[in-house]
Motif scaffolding. Sequence first.
Motif, PDB file in Angstrom:
ATOM      1  N   PRO A   1       0.789  -1.237   0.000  1.00 41.54           N
ATOM      2  CA  PRO A   1       0.000   0.000   0.000  1.00 41.54           C
ATOM      3  C   PRO A   1       0.815   1.279   0.000  1.00 41.54           C
ATOM      4  O   PRO A   1       0.270   2.346  -0.272  1.00 41.54           O
ATOM      5  CB  PRO A   1      -0.841  -0.122   1.279  1.00 41.54           C
ATOM      6  N   ALA A   2       2.120   1.213   0.273  1.00 39.76           N
ATOM      7  CA  ALA A   2       2.950   2.425   0.259  1.00 39.76           C
ATOM      8  C   ALA A   2       3.549   2.691  -1.113  1.00 39.76           C
ATOM      9  O   ALA A   2       4.235   3.690  -1.304  1.00 39.76           O
ATOM     10  CB  ALA A   2       4.073   2.319   1.298  1.00 39.76           C
ATOM     11  N   MET A   3       3.312   1.803  -2.067  1.00 38.98           N
ATOM     12  CA  MET A   3       3.844   1.963  -3.418  1.00 38.98           C
ATOM     13  C   MET A   3       2.698   2.171  -4.397  1.00 38.98           C
ATOM     14  O   MET A   3       1.680   1.495  -4.316  1.00 38.98           O
ATOM     15  CB  MET A   3       4.642   0.722  -3.838  1.00 38.98           C
ATOM     16  N   ASP A   4       2.873   3.114  -5.304  1.00 46.41           N
ATOM     17  CA  ASP A   4       1.897   3.316  -6.366  1.00 46.41           C
ATOM     18  C   ASP A   4       2.436   2.705  -7.655  1.00 46.41           C
ATOM     19  O   ASP A   4       3.443   2.005  -7.643  1.00 46.41           O
ATOM     20  CB  ASP A   4       1.591   4.806  -6.521  1.00 46.41           C
ATOM     21  N   TRP A   5       1.783   2.990  -8.779  1.00 46.85           N
ATOM     22  CA  TRP A   5       2.185   2.346 -10.027  1.00 46.85           C
ATOM     23  C   TRP A   5       2.508   3.401 -11.070  1.00 46.85           C
ATOM     24  O   TRP A   5       2.188   4.580 -10.915  1.00 46.85           O
ATOM     25  CB  TRP A   5       1.080   1.387 -10.493  1.00 46.85           C
ATOM     26  N   ILE A   6       3.191   2.999 -12.130  1.00 47.30           N
ATOM     27  CA  ILE A   6       3.700   3.942 -13.124  1.00 47.30           C
ATOM     28  C   ILE A   6       2.586   4.629 -13.903  1.00 47.30           C
ATOM     29  O   ILE A   6       2.703   5.798 -14.276  1.00 47.30           O
ATOM     30  CB  ILE A   6       4.672   3.246 -14.096  1.00 47.30           C
ATOM     31  N   THR A   7       1.515   3.911 -14.166  1.00 47.42           N
ATOM     32  CA  THR A   7       0.368   4.457 -14.893  1.00 47.42           C
ATOM     33  C   THR A   7      -0.890   4.039 -14.168  1.00 47.42           C
ATOM     34  O   THR A   7      -1.155   2.842 -14.019  1.00 47.42           O
ATOM     35  CB  THR A   7       0.328   3.937 -16.345  1.00 47.42           C
ATOM     36  N   THR A   8      -1.661   4.998 -13.698  1.00 48.22           N
ATOM     37  CA  THR A   8      -2.879   4.704 -12.954  1.00 48.22           C
ATOM     38  C   THR A   8      -4.093   4.751 -13.880  1.00 48.22           C
ATOM     39  O   THR A   8      -4.001   5.152 -15.051  1.00 48.22           O
ATOM     40  CB  THR A   8      -3.077   5.727 -11.827  1.00 48.22           C
ATOM     41  N   LEU A   9      -5.241   4.364 -13.347  1.00 49.49           N
ATOM     42  CA  LEU A   9      -6.466   4.453 -14.128  1.00 49.49           C
ATOM     43  C   LEU A   9      -6.771   5.902 -14.515  1.00 49.49           C
ATOM     44  O   LEU A   9      -7.336   6.160 -15.580  1.00 49.49           O
ATOM     45  CB  LEU A   9      -7.636   3.857 -13.344  1.00 49.49           C
ATOM     46  N   LEU A  10      -6.384   6.849 -13.671  1.00 52.85           N
ATOM     47  CA  LEU A  10      -6.580   8.256 -14.010  1.00 52.85           C
ATOM     48  C   LEU A  10      -5.691   8.661 -15.178  1.00 52.85           C
ATOM     49  O   LEU A  10      -6.126   9.390 -16.081  1.00 52.85           O
ATOM     50  CB  LEU A  10      -6.299   9.143 -12.797  1.00 52.85           C
ATOM     51  N   ASP A  11      -4.447   8.200 -15.187  1.00 54.60           N
ATOM     52  CA  ASP A  11      -3.557   8.494 -16.316  1.00 54.60           C
ATOM     53  C   ASP A  11      -4.168   8.008 -17.628  1.00 54.60           C
ATOM     54  O   ASP A  11      -4.126   8.703 -18.652  1.00 54.60           O
ATOM     55  CB  ASP A  11      -2.194   7.826 -16.121  1.00 54.60           C
ATOM     56  N   VAL A  12      -4.735   6.806 -17.596  1.00 54.46           N
ATOM     57  CA  VAL A  12      -5.348   6.253 -18.801  1.00 54.46           C
ATOM     58  C   VAL A  12      -6.525   7.117 -19.233  1.00 54.46           C
ATOM     59  O   VAL A  12      -6.660   7.482 -20.408  1.00 54.46           O
ATOM     60  CB  VAL A  12      -5.808   4.801 -18.543  1.00 54.46           C
ATOM     61  N   ALA A  13      -7.390   7.462 -18.273  1.00 50.55           N
ATOM     62  CA  ALA A  13      -8.587   8.232 -18.598  1.00 50.55           C
ATOM     63  C   ALA A  13      -8.240   9.616 -19.142  1.00 50.55           C
ATOM     64  O   ALA A  13      -8.839  10.080 -20.123  1.00 50.55           O
ATOM     65  CB  ALA A  13      -9.472   8.351 -17.355  1.00 50.55           C
ATOM     66  N   VAL A  14      -7.282  10.280 -18.516  1.00 44.46           N
ATOM     67  CA  VAL A  14      -6.875  11.603 -18.969  1.00 44.46           C
ATOM     68  C   VAL A  14      -6.344  11.541 -20.403  1.00 44.46           C
ATOM     69  O   VAL A  14      -6.620  12.417 -21.230  1.00 44.46           O
ATOM     70  CB  VAL A  14      -5.809  12.191 -18.015  1.00 44.46           C
ATOM     71  N   ASP A  15      -5.604  10.492 -20.703  1.00 44.21           N
ATOM     72  CA  ASP A  15      -5.051  10.322 -22.046  1.00 44.21           C
ATOM     73  C   ASP A  15      -6.156  10.078 -23.066  1.00 44.21           C
ATOM     74  O   ASP A  15      -6.153  10.661 -24.152  1.00 44.21           O
ATOM     75  CB  ASP A  15      -4.070   9.152 -22.037  1.00 44.21           C
ATOM     76  N   VAL A  16      -7.133   9.232 -22.712  1.00 48.25           N
ATOM     77  CA  VAL A  16      -8.177   8.855 -23.661  1.00 48.25           C
ATOM     78  C   VAL A  16      -9.086  10.032 -23.995  1.00 48.25           C
ATOM     79  O   VAL A  16      -9.466  10.230 -25.155  1.00 48.25           O
ATOM     80  CB  VAL A  16      -9.004   7.671 -23.122  1.00 48.25           C
ATOM     81  N   VAL A  17      -9.450  10.840 -23.000  1.00 47.80           N
ATOM     82  CA  VAL A  17     -10.368  11.956 -23.272  1.00 47.80           C
ATOM     83  C   VAL A  17      -9.651  13.136 -23.907  1.00 47.80           C
ATOM     84  O   VAL A  17     -10.289  14.120 -24.287  1.00 47.80           O
ATOM     85  CB  VAL A  17     -11.101  12.413 -21.999  1.00 47.80           C
ATOM     86  N   GLY A  18      -8.329  13.059 -24.019  1.00 50.59           N
ATOM     87  CA  GLY A  18      -7.587  14.102 -24.718  1.00 50.59           C
ATOM     88  C   GLY A  18      -7.396  15.373 -23.929  1.00 50.59           C
ATOM     89  O   GLY A  18      -7.371  16.471 -24.509  1.00 50.59           O
ATOM     90  N   ALA A  19      -7.236  15.253 -22.609  1.00 54.53           N
ATOM     91  CA  ALA A  19      -6.983  16.444 -21.798  1.00 54.53           C
ATOM     92  C   ALA A  19      -5.689  17.107 -22.263  1.00 54.53           C
ATOM     93  O   ALA A  19      -4.695  16.432 -22.538  1.00 54.53           O
ATOM     94  CB  ALA A  19      -6.881  16.063 -20.322  1.00 54.53           C
ATOM     95  N   PRO A  20      -5.672  18.422 -22.369  1.00 53.74           N
ATOM     96  CA  PRO A  20      -4.477  19.108 -22.875  1.00 53.74           C
ATOM     97  C   PRO A  20      -3.295  18.978 -21.919  1.00 53.74           C
ATOM     98  O   PRO A  20      -3.470  18.892 -20.693  1.00 53.74           O
ATOM     99  CB  PRO A  20      -4.924  20.561 -23.000  1.00 53.74           C
ATOM    100  N   LEU A  21      -2.117  18.958 -22.489  1.00 58.09           N
ATOM    101  CA  LEU A  21      -0.912  18.936 -21.676  1.00 58.09           C
ATOM    102  C   LEU A  21      -0.753  20.269 -20.952  1.00 58.09           C
ATOM    103  O   LEU A  21      -1.125  21.322 -21.489  1.00 58.09           O
ATOM    104  CB  LEU A  21       0.321  18.710 -22.551  1.00 58.09           C
TER     105      LEU A  21
END
Length: 567
Positions: free
Chosen positions: A269-289
Amino acid sequence: MRAAAGTAYAIHPALGIARLGNLTPDLSDPETFYFGAEAPCEVPNAGKPYKRGGRIKKQAQRFRIYEYRDGVAVREITLACADVAAIDWTVHVANRKAALDTAAAPGSVARPAAIPPAPWGLDASPPDGADPSYWPATTRNADTAARDGLCIDPGPRSVGAAVPAAELDGSIGFCGVRKGVVLGSLRVEPASGRLLVFAGDGTSEGLDRHGHFSPLPKLTDWGNNNAWYDNTADGWVTARIRFADGTAVTLDQPAERAWVICAAPRYSPAMDWITTLLDVAVDVVGAPLPPRPSFARDIYPVLRVASLLPWVSVRAAAGHGNGGPGDYLSAAELKLLMDTDPAPSSDAYKLRDNVFQRLRDPNRQPIDRASVQYFMPEVSGDITRDADADYDIAVLTRRQYATFKQWRDGDFCADGVPSYVPLEQLDIARQPAALDQAAVAGTAGTPFYPGIESWRILRAPALYADAPLRFAASTRPGDLTIGNALPWQADFLDCNDAWWPVQRPNQVTRDGTPLAPWVPEAWRAGADDADYNAMVRHWWQLGFVVAVDNGARYVEVEGDLGTDGDA
């Protein structure tokens, strides 16, 4: 509707994660459960046991309502607000894994309306003509025509002041035999009116030849087993605010409602991951950089994961780990990694470029499988798969990759290392985004084969309502988990070759001994004959990996399995 012009309301986090546990939660005893993270860098239940009496505590997901004016959050709506008379919640979750039929009509109980893309790097046809959009998930229980009976669907359940608790109970049937299944429960915090969602107890069972449900029928596949169920689930969360003046607002539209996934425990639980579900969603909906990437927000979290992986995966030890060339957490490395010098001859640029060159380019199709020990992190298909394998490949999103390219070129904000600030100490305007980010910080958004919390459907543009983690009206309860392994424990055991090592460790430091197998060897009789049933029966006896010595080491605690893998 009470809302004046420019006023709106929404539930946060947009996507929450409740995690399975077999300890019954008691709101009067806060040591019987714990909350998921509510602010970035928060470690859920940090410094406390993850078990009680040998049983795993559930991770509860807490949902809140925020009022917006002209798009900015101005307050949280709770029962403490003078103009709020009551808050009622309705939740509808389901488990439709057993009903999956890849040939069914999209939008039916057997197949989501949003069709996911094929796995990254898929350059060969799946075996037996399987649908590449769903592979490795395939049609389950094909001999059962009535697919509704294969869905564990409690229907909408409501809680509020009058009914402060509810069970999410449904049933499933195979061959005329039905079994009641509890997918979780709902509770309302008495003082605030906030909603708590608890996942199920992690039970998975199959129908034996005598017509009885039990965890003992032989499992034959890591992902698709007929006449089996588990109690993972997902579905929507809506609310109704009743104001003191007699008006009311119902939050049931895609942009207002939330979603919850009832998922497997996260054993590191103290470690996260390189790409989260939010990262995927932000990429798919095309949020601007952003104009300039933030080192603290965009870069450091990925580097931190890579540096901590050696504590849970021997594969990562060669390049990363304490004192290694990829130990990005050392003071010397961090200083250079945060240096914005754009000159290619500078030490800072050379180090940044070295990191960037070891990231796969997600814009290349198929994804590069060559030089498996070169790319980082070394997970999933990197390890044992050949160039024609059909496995998903671990890769950053296109948006993440573009952000790292800007960082490599020195065009970023060197804002240091992020630190945990409790939600209550953040300005109200920042709290909704903090909740959205923190809730999914521990989720696995790559690789999806099929996935831990959710599956490749998160890469389908049609899933979203024009905003990250806000799902379209056509999304049905159960869609976000229907493609995951059935039962979840089989995939959890089989993915012992570094697929998601922060979710389910591969190796751990146990009693001072490094690189000890997290899962007992007795559970794995051979590469082609894994004892999936041992994980089904004993998953809750595995240990958790926690930070000690102020994060200098990560060790396994609370494991209660003998050397032979039995209790």
